[in-house]
Design a protein around this motif. Structure first.
Motif, PDB file in Angstrom:
ATOM      1  N   LYS A   1       1.257  -0.810   0.033  1.00 59.87           N
ATOM      2  CA  LYS A   1      -0.261   0.108  -0.301  1.00 59.87           C
ATOM      3  C   LYS A   1       1.248   0.876   0.188  1.00 59.87           C
ATOM      4  CE  LYS A   1      -3.700   0.006   2.031  1.00 59.87           C
ATOM      5  NZ  LYS A   1      -5.088  -0.233   1.151  1.00 59.87           N
ATOM      6  N   ALA A   2       2.402   1.402  -0.466  1.00 55.33           N
ATOM      7  CA  ALA A   2       2.614   2.152  -0.952  1.00 55.33           C
ATOM      8  C   ALA A   2       2.724   3.856  -1.459  1.00 55.33           C
ATOM      9  CB  ALA A   2       4.199   2.099  -1.621  1.00 55.33           C
ATOM     10  N   ASN A   3       1.461   3.108  -2.860  1.00 52.81           N
ATOM     11  CA  ASN A   3       0.910   4.390  -3.066  1.00 52.81           C
ATOM     12  C   ASN A   3      -0.691   4.177  -3.186  1.00 52.81           C
ATOM     13  OD1 ASN A   3       2.932   5.015  -4.642  1.00 52.81           O
ATOM     14  ND2 ASN A   3       3.881   3.393  -6.489  1.00 52.81           N
ATOM     15  N   GLY A   4      -1.553   3.144  -2.114  1.00 50.19           N
ATOM     16  CA  GLY A   4      -3.043   3.238  -2.581  1.00 50.19           C
ATOM     17  C   GLY A   4      -3.502   3.360  -0.779  1.00 50.19           C
ATOM     18  N   SER A   5      -2.672   3.704  -0.303  1.00 51.03           N
ATOM     19  CA  SER A   5      -3.423   4.065   1.131  1.00 51.03           C
ATOM     20  C   SER A   5      -3.824   4.847   0.898  1.00 51.03           C
ATOM     21  CB  SER A   5      -2.371   4.102   2.591  1.00 51.03           C
ATOM     22  OG  SER A   5      -0.801   5.352   1.655  1.00 51.03           O
ATOM     23  N   SER A   6      -4.777   5.343   2.452  1.00 53.44           N
ATOM     24  CA  SER A   6      -5.838   6.639   2.754  1.00 53.44           C
ATOM     25  C   SER A   6      -6.146   7.004   4.157  1.00 53.44           C
ATOM     26  CB  SER A   6      -6.772   5.562   2.284  1.00 53.44           C
ATOM     27  OG  SER A   6      -7.623   7.117   2.738  1.00 53.44           O
ATOM     28  N   ALA A   7      -5.416   8.143   4.436  1.00 52.34           N
ATOM     29  CA  ALA A   7      -5.388   8.538   6.121  1.00 52.34           C
ATOM     30  C   ALA A   7      -7.635   8.469   6.580  1.00 52.34           C
ATOM     31  CB  ALA A   7      -5.056   9.750   6.034  1.00 52.34           C
ATOM     32  N   GLU A   8      -8.492   9.367   5.261  1.00 48.86           N
ATOM     33  CA  GLU A   8      -9.834   8.860   5.520  1.00 48.86           C
ATOM     34  C   GLU A   8      -9.737   7.177   5.878  1.00 48.86           C
ATOM     35  OE1 GLU A   8      -8.606  11.298   2.892  1.00 48.86           O
ATOM     36  OE2 GLU A   8      -7.982  12.226   4.093  1.00 48.86           O
ATOM     37  N   MET A   9      -9.575   6.439   5.234  1.00 51.11           N
ATOM     38  CA  MET A   9     -10.148   4.661   5.251  1.00 51.11           C
ATOM     39  C   MET A   9      -9.246   4.158   5.758  1.00 51.11           C
ATOM     40  SD  MET A   9     -13.404   5.502   2.486  1.00 51.11           S
ATOM     41  CE  MET A   9     -13.301   3.265   3.437  1.00 51.11           C
ATOM     42  N   PRO A  10      -7.866   4.333   6.474  1.00 51.98           N
ATOM     43  CA  PRO A  10      -6.781   3.626   6.428  1.00 51.98           C
ATOM     44  C   PRO A  10      -7.317   1.883   6.505  1.00 51.98           C
ATOM     45  CG  PRO A  10      -8.029   4.474   9.050  1.00 51.98           C
ATOM     46  CD  PRO A  10      -8.555   5.436   7.396  1.00 51.98           C
ATOM     47  N   ARG A  11      -6.752   1.975   6.155  1.00 51.55           N
ATOM     48  CA  ARG A  11      -6.785  -0.089   6.178  1.00 51.55           C
ATOM     49  C   ARG A  11      -5.193  -1.067   6.083  1.00 51.55           C
ATOM     50  NH1 ARG A  11     -11.329   1.187   6.909  1.00 51.55           N
ATOM     51  NH2 ARG A  11     -12.858   1.209   5.607  1.00 51.55           N
ATOM     52  N   PRO A  12      -4.904  -1.887   6.837  1.00 57.68           N
ATOM     53  CA  PRO A  12      -4.292  -2.909   6.345  1.00 57.68           C
ATOM     54  C   PRO A  12      -3.712  -2.805   4.551  1.00 57.68           C
ATOM     55  CG  PRO A  12      -5.649  -3.710   8.571  1.00 57.68           C
ATOM     56  CD  PRO A  12      -6.333  -1.964   7.540  1.00 57.68           C
ATOM     57  N   ASN A  13      -2.427  -4.226   4.911  1.00 59.01           N
ATOM     58  CA  ASN A  13      -2.704  -4.527   3.735  1.00 59.01           C
ATOM     59  C   ASN A  13      -3.392  -6.182   3.626  1.00 59.01           C
ATOM     60  OD1 ASN A  13      -0.787  -2.809   3.583  1.00 59.01           O
ATOM     61  ND2 ASN A  13       0.700  -3.902   2.178  1.00 59.01           N
ATOM     62  N   VAL A  14      -3.557  -6.629   4.357  1.00 55.51           N
ATOM     63  CA  VAL A  14      -4.010  -7.561   4.636  1.00 55.51           C
ATOM     64  C   VAL A  14      -5.450  -7.788   5.617  1.00 55.51           C
ATOM     65  CG1 VAL A  14      -4.442 -10.318   4.758  1.00 55.51           C
ATOM     66  CG2 VAL A  14      -2.894  -9.323   2.878  1.00 55.51           C
ATOM     67  N   LEU A  15      -6.416  -8.313   5.492  1.00 54.12           N
ATOM     68  CA  LEU A  15      -6.793  -8.170   6.887  1.00 54.12           C
ATOM     69  C   LEU A  15      -7.903  -9.449   7.105  1.00 54.12           C
ATOM     70  CD1 LEU A  15      -9.445  -5.720   9.373  1.00 54.12           C
ATOM     71  CD2 LEU A  15     -10.170  -7.616   8.426  1.00 54.12           C
ATOM     72  N   VAL A  16      -7.865 -10.411   8.029  1.00 52.02           N
ATOM     73  CA  VAL A  16      -8.702 -11.571   8.107  1.00 52.02           C
ATOM     74  C   VAL A  16      -9.383 -11.665   9.107  1.00 52.02           C
ATOM     75  CG1 VAL A  16      -6.978 -12.816   6.961  1.00 52.02           C
ATOM     76  CG2 VAL A  16      -6.383 -12.580   9.081  1.00 52.02           C
ATOM     77  N   GLY A  17     -10.164 -12.110   9.455  1.00 51.70           N
ATOM     78  CA  GLY A  17     -11.583 -12.143  10.099  1.00 51.70           C
ATOM     79  C   GLY A  17     -11.171 -13.379  10.696  1.00 51.70           C
ATOM     80  N   HIS A  18     -12.376 -13.685  11.802  1.00 51.53           N
ATOM     81  CA  HIS A  18     -12.698 -14.536  12.606  1.00 51.53           C
ATOM     82  C   HIS A  18     -13.551 -15.380  11.932  1.00 51.53           C
ATOM     83  CE1 HIS A  18     -16.877 -14.252  13.837  1.00 51.53           C
ATOM     84  NE2 HIS A  18     -16.568 -13.256  14.061  1.00 51.53           N
ATOM     85  N   PHE A  19     -13.540 -16.980  12.398  1.00 49.75           N
ATOM     86  CA  PHE A  19     -15.071 -17.839  11.512  1.00 49.75           C
ATOM     87  C   PHE A  19     -15.558 -17.975  12.704  1.00 49.75           C
ATOM     88  CE2 PHE A  19     -10.390 -19.261   9.641  1.00 49.75           C
ATOM     89  CZ  PHE A  19     -10.341 -19.044   8.533  1.00 49.75           C
ATOM     90  N   PRO A  20     -16.393 -18.798  12.104  1.00 52.66           N
ATOM     91  CA  PRO A  20     -17.604 -19.092  12.638  1.00 52.66           C
ATOM     92  C   PRO A  20     -17.391 -19.170  14.041  1.00 52.66           C
ATOM     93  CG  PRO A  20     -18.064 -20.602  10.824  1.00 52.66           C
ATOM     94  CD  PRO A  20     -16.889 -20.317  10.481  1.00 52.66           C
ATOM     95  N   ALA A  21     -18.013 -19.321  15.159  1.00 55.31           N
ATOM     96  CA  ALA A  21     -18.342 -18.632  16.653  1.00 55.31           C
ATOM     97  C   ALA A  21     -18.570 -20.170  17.309  1.00 55.31           C
ATOM     98  CB  ALA A  21     -18.837 -17.650  17.203  1.00 55.31           C
ATOM     99  N   PHE A  22     -19.415 -20.964  16.332  1.00 51.89           N
ATOM    100  CA  PHE A  22     -19.368 -22.041  16.946  1.00 51.89           C
ATOM    101  C   PHE A  22     -19.938 -22.724  15.518  1.00 51.89           C
ATOM    102  CE2 PHE A  22     -23.721 -19.424  17.088  1.00 51.89           C
ATOM    103  CZ  PHE A  22     -24.166 -20.035  16.348  1.00 51.89           C
ATOM    104  N   GLY A  23     -20.441 -24.397  15.835  1.00 49.68           N
ATOM    105  CA  GLY A  23     -20.398 -25.685  15.494  1.00 49.68           C
ATOM    106  C   GLY A  23     -19.946 -25.431  13.704  1.00 49.68           C
ATOM    107  N   ASP A  24     -19.905 -26.364  12.664  1.00 55.68           N
ATOM    108  CA  ASP A  24     -19.368 -26.049  11.684  1.00 55.68           C
ATOM    109  C   ASP A  24     -18.162 -25.120  11.021  1.00 55.68           C
ATOM    110  OD1 ASP A  24     -20.054 -29.009  11.747  1.00 55.68           O
ATOM    111  OD2 ASP A  24     -21.021 -28.850  10.069  1.00 55.68           O
ATOM    112  N   GLY A  25     -16.742 -25.516  11.466  1.00 56.77           N
ATOM    113  CA  GLY A  25     -16.247 -23.872  10.804  1.00 56.77           C
ATOM    114  C   GLY A  25     -15.155 -23.441  12.263  1.00 56.77           C
TER     115      GLY A  25
END
Length: 238
Positions: free
Chosen positions: A31-55
């Motif tokens: 993100k050397a050329n594509g970052s935004s101070a108004e909408m900051p984002r990591p280069n890669v973000l991974v969220g959680h898997f299902p909280a219960f059950g399969d997965g």
């Protein structure tokens, strides 16, 4: 560059796997050329898997990637079950790795065998009290940052300041198409030998795909003066 959102409950449909591994490997994220101070984002973000059950036991295997430059956020942010190993992180402007709550909490986390250069924070693991039931290890990383290591169960890491990286690595401050983070001399620690936590692919290999030497620290298994590939990308866009 990449976001994988937190996952809803997996439906019980015949043929769907009970558990799975999401693999992210051999990419360049910048993100050397594509970052935004108004909408900051990591280069890669991974969220959680299902909280219960399969997965619920699904996990990420993220290895042999090059993460470069983000002036407004960390290079990587993750929660849930994450194995982050054998990667190269370079952020001359800020932080590198944030393991922290987002829509859920960090669970089983293994941050291992990475080479990290960051102007501010190298590896940060922030976990609430309800994360205590899970494994959260930071093992065998070579980290060059103002604040190299924060949180997690730390073993066999090497830490130094960001400014001192060129004492230990060949060309850490070169332009992105010429960075060479191979060590000037082999960094080792017997505590860096970590068993494969979940039969993960290529756990015993380094950034170049070579078999890791016992006790080797960082993304390179040996002292390599000619890396298998120099992570490069276009510096300008048409």
């Amino acid at each position: 560059n990449l976001q994988i959102k937190h996952q809803n409950r997996r439906p019980d449909i015949e043929g769907l796997p009970r558990t799975s591994v999401t693999t992210i490997r051999r990419n360049v994220f910048s993100k050397a050329n594509g970052s935004s101070a108004e909408m900051p984002r990591p280069n890669v973000l991974v969220g959680h898997f299902p909280a219960f059950g399969d997965g619920v036991d699904d996990r990420y295997a993220i290895y042999c990637n090059f993460f470069y430059a983000n002036p407004v956020e960390a290079l990587f942010q993750g929660e849930g079950n994450v194995a982050l190993y054998g990667n190269l992180f370079v952020n001359p402007y800020g932080d590198a790795i944030h393991i922290q709550p987002h829509n859920d909490i960090p669970k089983n986390v293994d941050v291992a065998f990475n080479t990290v250069l960051a102007e501010r924070t190298g590896i940060s693991v922030v976990s609430p009290a309800r994360s205590n039931a899970f494994r959260q290890t930071v093992i065998g990383n070579a980290v060059f940052a103002a604040a190299p290591l924060l949180g997690g169960i730390q073993k066999g890491n090497f830490a130094a300041s960001f400014a001192d990286a060129d004492r230990y690595l060949l060309r850490p401050f070169a332009t992105p198409d010429a960075i060479d983070a191979a060590p000037r001399f082999l960094l080792t620690n017997s505590d860096a030998d970590a068993p494969n936590p979940a039969q993960l692919a290529d756990w015993d290999r380094n950034f170049n795909g070579q078999r890791r030497r016992p006790g080797a620290i960082g993304a390179y298994a040996t002292q390599e003066t000619k890396p298998g590939w120099l992570p490069a990308f276009p510096l300008t866009q048409d």
